[in-house]
Scaffold this motif. Structure first.
Motif, PDB file in Angstrom:
ATOM      1  N   GLY A 141      58.880  11.024  53.712  1.00  0.00           N
ATOM      2  CA  GLY A 141      59.110  10.927  55.021  1.00  0.00           C
ATOM      3  C   GLY A 141      58.564  12.462  55.918  1.00  0.00           C
ATOM      4  N   GLY A 142      58.218  11.963  57.367  1.00  0.00           N
ATOM      5  CA  GLY A 142      58.073  13.562  57.802  1.00  0.00           C
ATOM      6  C   GLY A 142      57.009  13.026  59.060  1.00  0.00           C
ATOM      7  N   HIS A 143      56.604  14.037  59.676  1.00  0.00           N
ATOM      8  CA  HIS A 143      55.552  13.894  61.015  1.00  0.00           C
ATOM      9  C   HIS A 143      54.159  14.078  60.269  1.00  0.00           C
ATOM     10  N   PRO A 144      53.393  13.249  59.905  1.00  0.00           N
ATOM     11  CA  PRO A 144      52.013  13.419  59.388  1.00  0.00           C
ATOM     12  C   PRO A 144      51.034  14.169  60.039  1.00  0.00           C
ATOM     13  N   THR A 145      50.381  15.029  59.314  1.00  0.00           N
ATOM     14  CA  THR A 145      49.312  15.803  60.013  1.00  0.00           C
ATOM     15  C   THR A 145      48.214  14.939  60.509  1.00  0.00           C
ATOM     16  N   ARG A 146      47.413  15.305  61.254  1.00  0.00           N
ATOM     17  CA  ARG A 146      46.329  14.467  61.981  1.00  0.00           C
ATOM     18  C   ARG A 146      44.996  15.261  61.641  1.00  0.00           C
ATOM     19  N   PRO A 147      44.350  14.562  60.400  1.00  0.00           N
ATOM     20  CA  PRO A 147      43.113  15.193  59.854  1.00  0.00           C
ATOM     21  C   PRO A 147      41.885  15.302  60.953  1.00  0.00           C
ATOM     22  N   GLY A 148      42.052  14.551  61.851  1.00  0.00           N
ATOM     23  CA  GLY A 148      40.925  14.333  62.669  1.00  0.00           C
ATOM     24  C   GLY A 148      40.087  13.079  62.856  1.00  0.00           C
ATOM     25  N   ALA A 149      38.945  12.702  62.592  1.00  0.00           N
ATOM     26  CA  ALA A 149      38.106  11.670  62.823  1.00  0.00           C
ATOM     27  C   ALA A 149      38.402  10.203  61.988  1.00  0.00           C
ATOM     28  N   VAL A 150      38.517   9.083  62.182  1.00  0.00           N
ATOM     29  CA  VAL A 150      38.737   8.160  61.319  1.00  0.00           C
ATOM     30  C   VAL A 150      37.661   7.689  60.546  1.00  0.00           C
ATOM     31  N   SER A 151      37.586   7.453  59.093  1.00  0.00           N
ATOM     32  CA  SER A 151      36.451   7.034  58.542  1.00  0.00           C
ATOM     33  C   SER A 151      35.802   5.771  58.977  1.00  0.00           C
ATOM     34  N   PRO A 152      34.321   5.725  58.951  1.00  0.00           N
ATOM     35  CA  PRO A 152      33.876   4.602  59.568  1.00  0.00           C
ATOM     36  C   PRO A 152      34.204   3.036  58.703  1.00  0.00           C
ATOM     37  N   HIS A 153      34.652   3.541  57.511  1.00  0.00           N
ATOM     38  CA  HIS A 153      34.739   2.429  56.632  1.00  0.00           C
ATOM     39  C   HIS A 153      36.126   1.585  56.828  1.00  0.00           C
TER      40      HIS A 153
END
Length: 295
Positions: A141-153
């Motif tokens: 559990g926790g506050h997830p990091t936000r890596p950025g752009a979502v994969s087009p797949h």
């Protein structure tokens, strides 16, 4: 432990002052509140998705008309059932009500293999009932990091994906649960995403609101990269202030790596146990289980 043959539907059973009988979906909302009080953190709309899977498999114990105990024994197929929500209200513990409720409900599974997720302290109890441990499941559990752009797949799930997603789910779960999957993908507040590669489903996941934060489950994927892309896409839909929880089976190191790389930390663990042989799901594709309460 279930008997060797298919059991008839249990009739209301008196155990002292306790009466055990099948619960309606409305009844079960009270049990979900008990589970939330125990910090199990169930999803807010889980009952509407799970109860229709086997409406006769949810049992409530009453004393003088008041609900005091519960257990679910959901038959997913003619070979597999899952036991959960084994609870006694705190005001009524230590009186044998849980065991009486168990004895009235478990015959519903007949000769099926029964699975459950046990807190570690209860392993000896379940062993005596014929259950054998298979693996641990770690709640992160926790506050997830936000890596950025979502994969087009990664694409939003639509009705045209249902057949392929149900077939993919069957590879990862010990029974065909197509009707449940259809409800789970479209329930209020649920967000579902699929990973599509070369026109074929290579994974899917769902995030849903829970009593605290959100829970991701299931999270099934062909590869760690697909699982990461799905997790990122799902958590991108959750408000940044909300915690996210993922229940990952051990020893699935890729699931551990995914969770920790996104900033989640271990919070608790349970032990998956079974009464007998289980049609083997593809655990290499399992990065997060659907629900500790109902499989």
């Amino acid at each position: 432990m279930p008997p060797t043959g298919e059991a008839p539907h249990p009739q209301p059973t008196a155990a002292g002052e306790l009466t055990v009988e099948p619960a309606t979906s409305d009844d079960w909302h009270q049990v979900v509140r008990w589970a939330a009080d125990e910090q199990w953190n169930p999803g807010r709309d889980d009952t509407a998705c799970f109860h229709p899977t086997d409406p006769a498999g949810f049992f409530l114990g009453r004393r003088a008309g008041r609900a005091v105990s519960a257990v679910s024994v959901v038959n997913y197929s003619d070979r597999y059932a899952f036991l959960g929500y084994y609870l006694v209200h705190p005001d009524h513990r230590g009186q044998g009500l849980g065991l009486a409720t168990w004895r009235a409900a478990v015959p519903h599974a007949g000769a099926r293999t029964v699975g459950l997720d046990a807190v570690p302290a209860q392993q000896p109890t379940y062993r005596r009932a014929g259950f054998t441990p298979a693996h641990d499941t770690i709640r992160y559990g926790g506050h997830p990091t936000r890596p950025g752009a979502v994969s087009p797949h990664v694409v939003p799930v639509t009705g045209c994906h249902l057949d392929a997603l149900a077939a993919y789910d069957r590879r990862c779960f010990p029974a065909d649960r197509r009707a449940f999957v259809a409800r789970w993908l479209t329930a209020p507040g649920h967000i579902a995403r699929a990973y599509v590669r070369d026109g074929a489903i290579a994974g899917y996941g769902v995030v849903r609101p829970a009593h605290t934060g959100h829970r991701v489950g299931p999270l099934f994927a062909d590869t760690p990269e697909a699982a990461e892309a799905l997790f990122d896409a799902l958590t991108a839909c959750v408000e940044p202030s909300a915690e996210v929880f993922l229940d990952a089976p051990e020893p699935r190191r890729a699931a551990h790596t995914l969770a920790t790389s996104r900033g989640l930390t271990p919070r608790s663990h349970t032990v998956r146990m079974y009464t007998g042989p289980v049609p083997p799901p593809d655990r290499q594709r399992t990065f997060g289980v659907t629900s500790l309460e109902l499989g």
